[in-house]
Design a protein around this motif. Sequence first.
Motif, mmCIF file in Angstrom:
data_model
loop_
_atom_site.group_PDB
_atom_site.id
_atom_site.type_symbol
_atom_site.label_atom_id
_atom_site.label_comp_id
_atom_site.label_asym_id
_atom_site.label_seq_id
_atom_site.Cartn_x
_atom_site.Cartn_y
_atom_site.Cartn_z
ATOM 1 N N ARG A 1 0.816 -1.219 0.000
ATOM 2 C CA ARG A 1 0.000 0.000 0.000
ATOM 3 C C ARG A 1 0.848 1.266 0.000
ATOM 4 O O ARG A 1 0.514 2.251 -0.660
ATOM 5 N N ASN A 2 1.951 1.271 0.756
ATOM 6 C CA ASN A 2 2.732 2.503 0.869
ATOM 7 C C ASN A 2 3.979 2.504 -0.008
ATOM 8 O O ASN A 2 4.844 3.374 0.126
ATOM 9 N N ALA A 3 4.088 1.551 -0.925
ATOM 10 C CA ALA A 3 5.306 1.366 -1.719
ATOM 11 C C ALA A 3 5.721 2.625 -2.470
ATOM 12 O O ALA A 3 6.919 2.889 -2.628
ATOM 13 N N VAL A 4 4.750 3.423 -2.923
ATOM 14 C CA VAL A 4 5.080 4.635 -3.683
ATOM 15 C C VAL A 4 5.907 5.606 -2.842
ATOM 16 O O VAL A 4 6.772 6.315 -3.372
ATOM 17 N N MET A 5 5.674 5.619 -1.527
ATOM 18 C CA MET A 5 6.432 6.523 -0.663
ATOM 19 C C MET A 5 7.915 6.172 -0.635
ATOM 20 O O MET A 5 8.745 7.006 -0.266
ATOM 21 N N PHE A 6 8.254 4.952 -1.019
ATOM 22 C CA PHE A 6 9.649 4.530 -1.058
ATOM 23 C C PHE A 6 10.258 4.728 -2.447
ATOM 24 O O PHE A 6 11.404 4.346 -2.681
ATOM 25 N N GLY A 7 9.485 5.280 -3.357
ATOM 26 C CA GLY A 7 9.960 5.483 -4.722
ATOM 27 C C GLY A 7 10.701 6.790 -4.884
ATOM 28 O O GLY A 7 11.030 7.465 -3.899
ATOM 29 N N PRO A 8 10.956 7.190 -6.119
ATOM 30 C CA PRO A 8 11.684 8.430 -6.382
ATOM 31 C C PRO A 8 10.918 9.649 -5.861
ATOM 32 O O PRO A 8 9.683 9.636 -5.787
#
Length: 286
Positions: free
Chosen positions: A65-72
Amino acid sequence: MGLGKLSAAPLPRSFFDRPSHEVAPDLLGRVLVHGPVAVRLTEVEAYGGPGEDPAAHTYRGRTPRNAVMFGPPGHLYVYFTYGMHFCANLVCLPEGHGSAVLVRAGEIVAGLDEARTRRTPAPASAAGSAAAFDGGRSAPASAAGRAAAAGRARGVPDRDLARGPARLAVALGLLREHNGLDAIWEGSPAALPPLTGTPGSPGRFGHGPEHATWLTGLPHGSAAVLEGRPADPGTIRSGPRTGVSTAKDTPWRFWIDGDPTVSPYRAHVPRRRSSAATSVGETPSS
């Protein structure tokens, strides 16, 4: 840049390659664009990374669910909360850090009619209920339907169109499908001429069709954060974040003092809820 002008120069990715509590106050006065609607940000909240900020979605680590927060940095992290609202964040720090800034409130500076239609309470019907919660995707397609929606929207004050994170997401048409959308515009700034207007006056930054060309450089479905008109540092205030139950005294909510579009502060109030719902500052169960 003179008083009342908004620069359409896109912010570079490096702007977001910093801790969220440094990025947050610098976002005040910047312009977030998605499709035909643009919002000048007046209130934001910073959230830290794993093991650092108990109020952040990433506190316990990476999940689907929060994977985007770990992206660029510079991407949109859009999540669904309380079974009815979407909220939008801008990711900070290099890939792998898990930090972001929640965009809480702002002033509509372009696409006012579209924002009004999206924020219009729909008639009491199944179709109307769907339109009320899908960011305007189910808004009436016919001219008559749009006219009726615009008529209902006249009762919504301009200051309330994006006053609060859920309202802001609806006004911008941000939905689950926009989670992960890159908000760094790499096109030519020349395609985005600046809006001008007089602060404090009705339609102060120009909401009419003559300003539609301001957005023509953005392809359909794209997003961008523009330079806008940065807030005067003397007008920036900070305090506890709204509605969080942990790290509730951390002063990472930032706003422009005296701006009518800033949402009221509300402390966390415990309430019963389903396990699927999460508030802005609570760790999701996924």
